[in-house]
Design a protein around this motif. Structure first.
Motif, PDB file in Angstrom:
ATOM      1  N   MET A 156       0.848  -1.192   0.000  1.00 42.66           N
ATOM      2  CA  MET A 156       0.000   0.000   0.000  1.00 42.66           C
ATOM      3  C   MET A 156       0.885   1.244   0.000  1.00 42.66           C
ATOM      4  SD  MET A 156      -3.170   1.158   0.018  1.00 42.66           S
ATOM      5  CE  MET A 156      -4.323   0.025   0.788  1.00 42.66           C
ATOM      6  N   THR A 157       0.863   1.974  -1.088  1.00 38.09           N
ATOM      7  CA  THR A 157       1.610   3.222  -1.244  1.00 38.09           C
ATOM      8  C   THR A 157       0.620   4.304  -1.643  1.00 38.09           C
ATOM      9  OG1 THR A 157       2.012   2.925  -3.600  1.00 38.09           O
ATOM     10  CG2 THR A 157       3.605   1.896  -2.073  1.00 38.09           C
ATOM     11  N   PRO A 158       1.037   5.563  -1.671  1.00 34.20           N
ATOM     12  CA  PRO A 158       0.096   6.592  -2.155  1.00 34.20           C
ATOM     13  C   PRO A 158      -0.491   6.268  -3.518  1.00 34.20           C
ATOM     14  CG  PRO A 158       1.948   7.634  -1.064  1.00 34.20           C
ATOM     15  CD  PRO A 158       2.262   6.173  -1.118  1.00 34.20           C
ATOM     16  N   THR A 159       0.303   5.688  -4.425  1.00 32.63           N
ATOM     17  CA  THR A 159      -0.193   5.362  -5.769  1.00 32.63           C
ATOM     18  C   THR A 159      -1.247   4.263  -5.728  1.00 32.63           C
ATOM     19  OG1 THR A 159       1.893   6.033  -6.799  1.00 32.63           O
ATOM     20  CG2 THR A 159       0.467   4.555  -8.055  1.00 32.63           C
ATOM     21  N   THR A 160      -0.961   3.172  -5.034  1.00 32.84           N
ATOM     22  CA  THR A 160      -1.934   2.081  -4.978  1.00 32.84           C
ATOM     23  C   THR A 160      -3.144   2.459  -4.142  1.00 32.84           C
ATOM     24  OG1 THR A 160      -0.747   1.067  -3.110  1.00 32.84           O
ATOM     25  CG2 THR A 160      -0.176   0.320  -5.335  1.00 32.84           C
ATOM     26  N   PHE A 161      -2.952   3.305  -3.142  1.00 33.52           N
ATOM     27  CA  PHE A 161      -4.075   3.787  -2.330  1.00 33.52           C
ATOM     28  C   PHE A 161      -5.084   4.499  -3.224  1.00 33.52           C
ATOM     29  CE2 PHE A 161      -6.436   6.620   0.366  1.00 33.52           C
ATOM     30  CZ  PHE A 161      -6.447   6.060   1.636  1.00 33.52           C
ATOM     31  N   ARG A 162      -4.596   5.399  -4.074  1.00 29.83           N
ATOM     32  CA  ARG A 162      -5.500   6.170  -4.928  1.00 29.83           C
ATOM     33  C   ARG A 162      -6.092   5.304  -6.040  1.00 29.83           C
ATOM     34  NH1 ARG A 162      -0.917   9.668  -4.972  1.00 29.83           N
ATOM     35  NH2 ARG A 162      -1.058  11.249  -3.332  1.00 29.83           N
ATOM     36  N   ALA A 163      -5.329   4.340  -6.543  1.00 27.72           N
ATOM     37  CA  ALA A 163      -5.793   3.522  -7.662  1.00 27.72           C
ATOM     38  C   ALA A 163      -7.015   2.704  -7.304  1.00 27.72           C
ATOM     39  CB  ALA A 163      -4.683   2.607  -8.144  1.00 27.72           C
ATOM     40  N   SER A 164      -7.200   2.406  -6.031  1.00 24.68           N
ATOM     41  CA  SER A 164      -8.313   1.541  -5.639  1.00 24.68           C
ATOM     42  C   SER A 164      -9.355   2.264  -4.806  1.00 24.68           C
ATOM     43  CB  SER A 164      -7.765   0.355  -4.834  1.00 24.68           C
ATOM     44  OG  SER A 164      -7.102   0.813  -3.669  1.00 24.68           O
ATOM     45  N   THR A 165      -9.369   3.581  -4.856  1.00 27.53           N
ATOM     46  CA  THR A 165     -10.303   4.336  -4.039  1.00 27.53           C
ATOM     47  C   THR A 165     -11.747   4.113  -4.466  1.00 27.53           C
ATOM     48  OG1 THR A 165      -8.692   6.059  -3.570  1.00 27.53           O
ATOM     49  CG2 THR A 165     -10.997   6.657  -3.327  1.00 27.53           C
ATOM     50  N   THR A 166     -12.640   3.899  -3.515  1.00 26.58           N
ATOM     51  CA  THR A 166     -14.076   3.848  -3.767  1.00 26.58           C
ATOM     52  C   THR A 166     -14.768   4.886  -2.905  1.00 26.58           C
ATOM     53  OG1 THR A 166     -14.395   2.166  -2.064  1.00 26.58           O
ATOM     54  CG2 THR A 166     -14.044   1.393  -4.315  1.00 26.58           C
ATOM     55  N   VAL A 167     -15.958   5.321  -3.331  1.00 27.05           N
ATOM     56  CA  VAL A 167     -16.703   6.337  -2.602  1.00 27.05           C
ATOM     57  C   VAL A 167     -18.118   5.832  -2.396  1.00 27.05           C
ATOM     58  CG1 VAL A 167     -17.510   8.723  -2.620  1.00 27.05           C
ATOM     59  CG2 VAL A 167     -15.309   8.159  -3.633  1.00 27.05           C
ATOM     60  N   THR A 168     -18.663   5.985  -1.219  1.00 25.98           N
ATOM     61  CA  THR A 168     -20.007   5.525  -0.911  1.00 25.98           C
ATOM     62  C   THR A 168     -21.052   6.359  -1.635  1.00 25.98           C
ATOM     63  OG1 THR A 168     -19.263   4.829   1.260  1.00 25.98           O
ATOM     64  CG2 THR A 168     -21.621   5.043   0.955  1.00 25.98           C
ATOM     65  N   GLY A 169     -22.076   5.713  -2.275  1.00 27.68           N
ATOM     66  CA  GLY A 169     -23.153   6.435  -2.949  1.00 27.68           C
ATOM     67  C   GLY A 169     -24.194   6.932  -1.959  1.00 27.68           C
ATOM     68  N   ASP A 170     -25.082   7.823  -2.462  1.00 27.47           N
ATOM     69  CA  ASP A 170     -26.099   8.411  -1.595  1.00 27.47           C
ATOM     70  C   ASP A 170     -27.138   7.389  -1.147  1.00 27.47           C
ATOM     71  OD1 ASP A 170     -26.118  11.580  -3.389  1.00 27.47           O
ATOM     72  OD2 ASP A 170     -24.898  10.871  -1.710  1.00 27.47           O
ATOM     73  N   VAL A 171     -27.420   6.380  -2.017  1.00 30.92           N
ATOM     74  CA  VAL A 171     -28.449   5.409  -1.676  1.00 30.92           C
ATOM     75  C   VAL A 171     -27.794   4.151  -1.120  1.00 30.92           C
ATOM     76  CG1 VAL A 171     -30.382   4.051  -2.538  1.00 30.92           C
ATOM     77  CG2 VAL A 171     -29.984   6.357  -3.410  1.00 30.92           C
ATOM     78  N   SER A 172     -27.046   3.448  -1.940  1.00 30.08           N
ATOM     79  CA  SER A 172     -26.341   2.261  -1.474  1.00 30.08           C
ATOM     80  C   SER A 172     -25.329   1.863  -2.535  1.00 30.08           C
ATOM     81  CB  SER A 172     -27.314   1.107  -1.210  1.00 30.08           C
ATOM     82  OG  SER A 172     -27.919   0.712  -2.427  1.00 30.08           O
ATOM     83  N   GLY A 173     -24.488   0.915  -2.182  1.00 33.18           N
ATOM     84  CA  GLY A 173     -23.492   0.416  -3.117  1.00 33.18           C
ATOM     85  C   GLY A 173     -22.329   1.377  -3.286  1.00 33.18           C
ATOM     86  N   THR A 174     -21.546   1.126  -4.310  1.00 38.31           N
ATOM     87  CA  THR A 174     -20.375   1.948  -4.577  1.00 38.31           C
ATOM     88  C   THR A 174     -20.395   2.400  -6.026  1.00 38.31           C
ATOM     89  OG1 THR A 174     -19.054   0.020  -5.163  1.00 38.31           O
ATOM     90  CG2 THR A 174     -18.958   0.744  -2.874  1.00 38.31           C
ATOM     91  N   VAL A 175     -19.626   3.428  -6.328  1.00 38.77           N
ATOM     92  CA  VAL A 175     -19.522   3.880  -7.708  1.00 38.77           C
ATOM     93  C   VAL A 175     -18.846   2.787  -8.533  1.00 38.77           C
ATOM     94  CG1 VAL A 175     -19.386   6.289  -7.008  1.00 38.77           C
ATOM     95  CG2 VAL A 175     -17.308   4.974  -7.298  1.00 38.77           C
ATOM     96  N   PRO A 176     -19.044   2.782  -9.861  1.00 36.04           N
ATOM     97  CA  PRO A 176     -18.392   1.758 -10.702  1.00 36.04           C
ATOM     98  C   PRO A 176     -16.882   1.814 -10.567  1.00 36.04           C
ATOM     99  CG  PRO A 176     -20.110   2.899 -11.931  1.00 36.04           C
ATOM    100  CD  PRO A 176     -19.935   3.636 -10.634  1.00 36.04           C
ATOM    101  N   ALA A 177     -16.234   0.747 -10.923  1.00 37.59           N
ATOM    102  CA  ALA A 177     -14.776   0.686 -10.859  1.00 37.59           C
ATOM    103  C   ALA A 177     -14.164   1.791 -11.718  1.00 37.59           C
ATOM    104  CB  ALA A 177     -14.292  -0.670 -11.350  1.00 37.59           C
ATOM    105  N   THR A 178     -12.958   2.167 -11.343  1.00 33.39           N
ATOM    106  CA  THR A 178     -12.266   3.232 -12.063  1.00 33.39           C
ATOM    107  C   THR A 178     -12.156   2.914 -13.557  1.00 33.39           C
ATOM    108  OG1 THR A 178     -10.988   3.760 -10.091  1.00 33.39           O
ATOM    109  CG2 THR A 178     -10.124   4.565 -12.182  1.00 33.39           C
ATOM    110  N   LEU A 179     -11.897   1.653 -13.910  1.00 26.40           N
ATOM    111  CA  LEU A 179     -11.803   1.221 -15.295  1.00 26.40           C
ATOM    112  C   LEU A 179     -12.862   0.131 -15.534  1.00 26.40           C
ATOM    113  CD1 LEU A 179      -7.928   0.861 -15.694  1.00 26.40           C
ATOM    114  CD2 LEU A 179      -9.348   2.765 -16.445  1.00 26.40           C
ATOM    115  N   ALA A 180     -13.714   0.311 -16.569  1.00 25.11           N
ATOM    116  CA  ALA A 180     -14.745  -0.688 -16.866  1.00 25.11           C
ATOM    117  C   ALA A 180     -14.747  -0.971 -18.368  1.00 25.11           C
ATOM    118  CB  ALA A 180     -16.115  -0.192 -16.422  1.00 25.11           C
TER     119      ALA A 180
END
Length: 607
Positions: free
Chosen positions: A477-501
């Motif tokens: 876990m480094t600053p680069t890998t930390f940011r690469a896998s960041t997720t953010v909680t949605g207003d209703v439920s679940g998470t935003v889609p993956a950074t790359l889809a």
């Protein structure tokens, strides 16, 4: 009826289990040394008066002491019984001492102060030099000359009264008190034979940071420049004391003086950057060829034991001065927190070096540290040092790895939150000690309050600290890998889609191949691309040849993409995929289905 029991003869330190004592809190040490440097002896009149507060009803208690012949111990003036057990002075009072009582223990002694050999083979304590003693104590050398509760968790204030020949200097923690001559030294005794150096430190200090160095030194006392120089904790101009070996060559003396003159600038630089005052009222440098091969951040008096051409390295001076905030004012709760001392001091030497001494950036230092390929350097974690012999060996663990962890945290939370974190450490822990878990808890609190970290990022920050501070091996876990896998909680439920889809539409088919007829067959598919990265690339594995069991078409399969590279984010962008297969008139074709599995990859270099 009050109950009394023996105080513990250890504070249970994992790395150094024999040091420290329980049942009381040492509040103040009043140290009187009548020292003969020629014989390396403490003469009659030497004593330590310790103000203590009982934390249990005491039937006996102990101090850490290896040196001396103890001639008498009294408790509030009443003689006590003593015994020497290993490195303990065990004291039995004439009557039990009630829990909560404040009392004075006076230990009178004579004899030789001792050097102490560390588990790693280095020397500390009262290290003998030709003209006296060079006194440095990390981690437990104080027992070679000072009866004390020798564990960093028990801090106290100090007064020293050190009588030495008039030709000699004794330099200790704090500031000189009493009358001083024009040369900044105490007056000579009436018989012209001795001086008594009276030093006073009103801020709490751990025993490993004490000193009472004695020798033949070129001694200078000076103050920081009025209005533009560094200030002490009291708000007055900083007092500076320098003692450099009298037997240094002229070139060595000039080099040491040049370095020492930067003290004021370094202290002011750190203080201004932190927005917090220097934690004490004085600083100084002590330099002699003691052949110890290290420097030490003795509180208010940094010690340098080198006989090199440049006895005081500028970067090492910055390191030791940074310790005055991180390691001295804020101390380790146990020796498992050695990383806190050395990590911060190393980071500050990096930062000062970049801003003031033409050094590389702290980011570059992080990258160089993380690129270190020596497996032994990553073998154990800063809080998992296997034994005391490894506290400073390899130094990479507690110095570079810990400093890189701190720098990585700065990169994660940003400069504003990072400086708020340092100020919060000082405001909450200065004058006391800090544990690893308390450090992590405060770092997460600042990340949440000042950098907007929500629950998923706080959980990852936990992983970051666990890997860097508590887990053997090189962290992933480094600053680069930390940011690469960041997720953010949605207003209703679940998470935003993956950074790359990446999504493919169906399975393309060429239909039936006609034997004996030359023709290029085509098939179509589509890919849907979503990328929030700074760049992205769509690629396909080597197409090879369509196969039908053991039979393979003579001509290779070809794949063409209508777009394969992005230099900015994109959402739901369709990419046409064309598959081409050439069949020649003479190509042999076997009855059955021909197929080939291909892999499509969406990747990025800037998550």
């Amino acid at each position: 009826m009050a109950q009394f029991s023996p105080g513990a003869r250890t504070l249970g330190d994992r790395l150094l289990p024999t040091i420290g004592n329980g049942g009381y809190d040492a509040l103040h040490y009043d140290v009187t040394l009548n020292y003969d440097p020629a014989g390396n002896l403490m003469l009659p009149g030497s004593a330590t008066d310790i103000t203590m507060r009982a934390t249990q009803g005491l039937s006996e208690f102990s101090l850490d002491l290896r040196a001396y012949t103890v001639s008498e111990v009294t408790i509030d003036g009443v003689p006590a019984t003593t015994a020497r057990v290993d490195d303990k002075l065990v004291i039995t009072p004439a009557a039990g001492i009630a829990n909560g009582r404040t009392f004075h223990t006076v230990v009178k002694f004579v004899g030789a102060p001792l050097p102490v050999i560390d588990p790693d083979g280095s020397t500390e304590g009262w290290a003998r030099i030709a003209s006296g003693g060079f006194v440095v104590n990390e981690p437990y050398g104080a027992m070679g000359w000072l009866p004390s509760n020798n564990h960093p968790a028990d801090k106290a204030t100090y007064d020293y009264h050190v009588t030495v020949p008039a030709t000699h200097v004794s330099i200790a923690n704090g500031e000189l008190s009493g009358p001083l001559g024009a040369d900044g030294k105490p007056p000579v005794s009436a018989d012209g034979q001795t001086r008594t150096w009276n030093w006073s430190l009103k801020f709490p200090m751990a025993t490993y940071l004490t000193t009472a160095t004695v020798g033949l030194f070129d001694y200078t006392k000076w103050d920081s420049p009025a209005s533009v120089g560094a200030l002490g904790k009291s708000g007055r101009a900083l007092e500076l004391y320098d003692a450099h070996s009298s037997i240094y060559s002229a070139a060595q003396k000039a080099s040491a003086k040049t370095a020492a003159e930067r003290q004021d600038d370094i202290i002011k630089f750190i203080s201004d950057a932190l927005g917090r005052p220097y934690p004490f009222d004085s600083h100084g440098t002590v330099a002699a060829d003691a052949q110890l091969f290290y420097a030490l951040e003795s509180q208010t008096k940094s010690h340098f034991s080198s006989g090199s051409a440049n006895p005081i390295s500028h970067s090492t001076l910055a390191h030791e001065i940074a310790h005055q905030w991180f390691g001295d004012a804020i101390g380790p709760a146990t020796w498992d927190e050695l990383w806190f001392n050395e990590g911060w001091a190393t980071w500050w030497a990096w930062y000062w070096g970049n801003k003031q001494n033409n050094g590389v950036t702290t980011e570059a230092q992080f990258n160089a540290t993380y690129a270190n390929a020596n497996v032994a350097n990553w073998a154990f974690s800063p809080t998992g040092i296997p034994q005391a012999a490894n506290m400073f060996d390899p130094s990479f663990t507690t110095y570079n790895r810990a400093a890189a962890m701190i720098e990585g945290y700065r990169q994660l939370v940003g400069d504003a939150a990072f400086w708020d974190f340092q100020r919060a450490l000082i405001d909450q822990f200065s004058g006391s000690t800090i544990s690893t878990n308390a450090f992590i808890a405060l770092a997460k609190q600042i990340a949440q309050q000042k950098a907007g970290f929500e629950s998923s990022n706080l959980a990852k920050l936990d992983t970051y600290f666990t890997q860097w501070l508590k887990t053997p091996g090189k962290p992933t876990m480094t600053p680069t890998t930390f940011r690469a896998s960041t997720t953010v909680t949605g207003d209703v439920s679940g998470t935003v889609p993956a950074t790359l889809a990446l999504a493919l539409s169906g399975t393309p088919t060429f239909g039936a191949f006609t034997p004996g007829v030359a023709k290029e067959y085509t098939a179509q598919a589509a890919a849907n691309v979503i990328s929030t990265a700074g760049d992205a690339k769509l690629s396909v594995s080597a197409p090879g040849f369509l196969t039908n069991g053991a039979f393979t078409l003579a001509e290779p399969l070809r794949v063409e993409l209508s777009k394969s590279d992005w230099t900015a984010p994109t959402s739901n962008e369709n990419v046409d995929i064309t598959f081409k297969q050439l069949i020649k008139a003479n190509d042999p074709l076997r009855t059955g289905n021909y197929s080939k599995t291909l892999t499509f990859t969406l990747s990025t270099t800037t998550p």
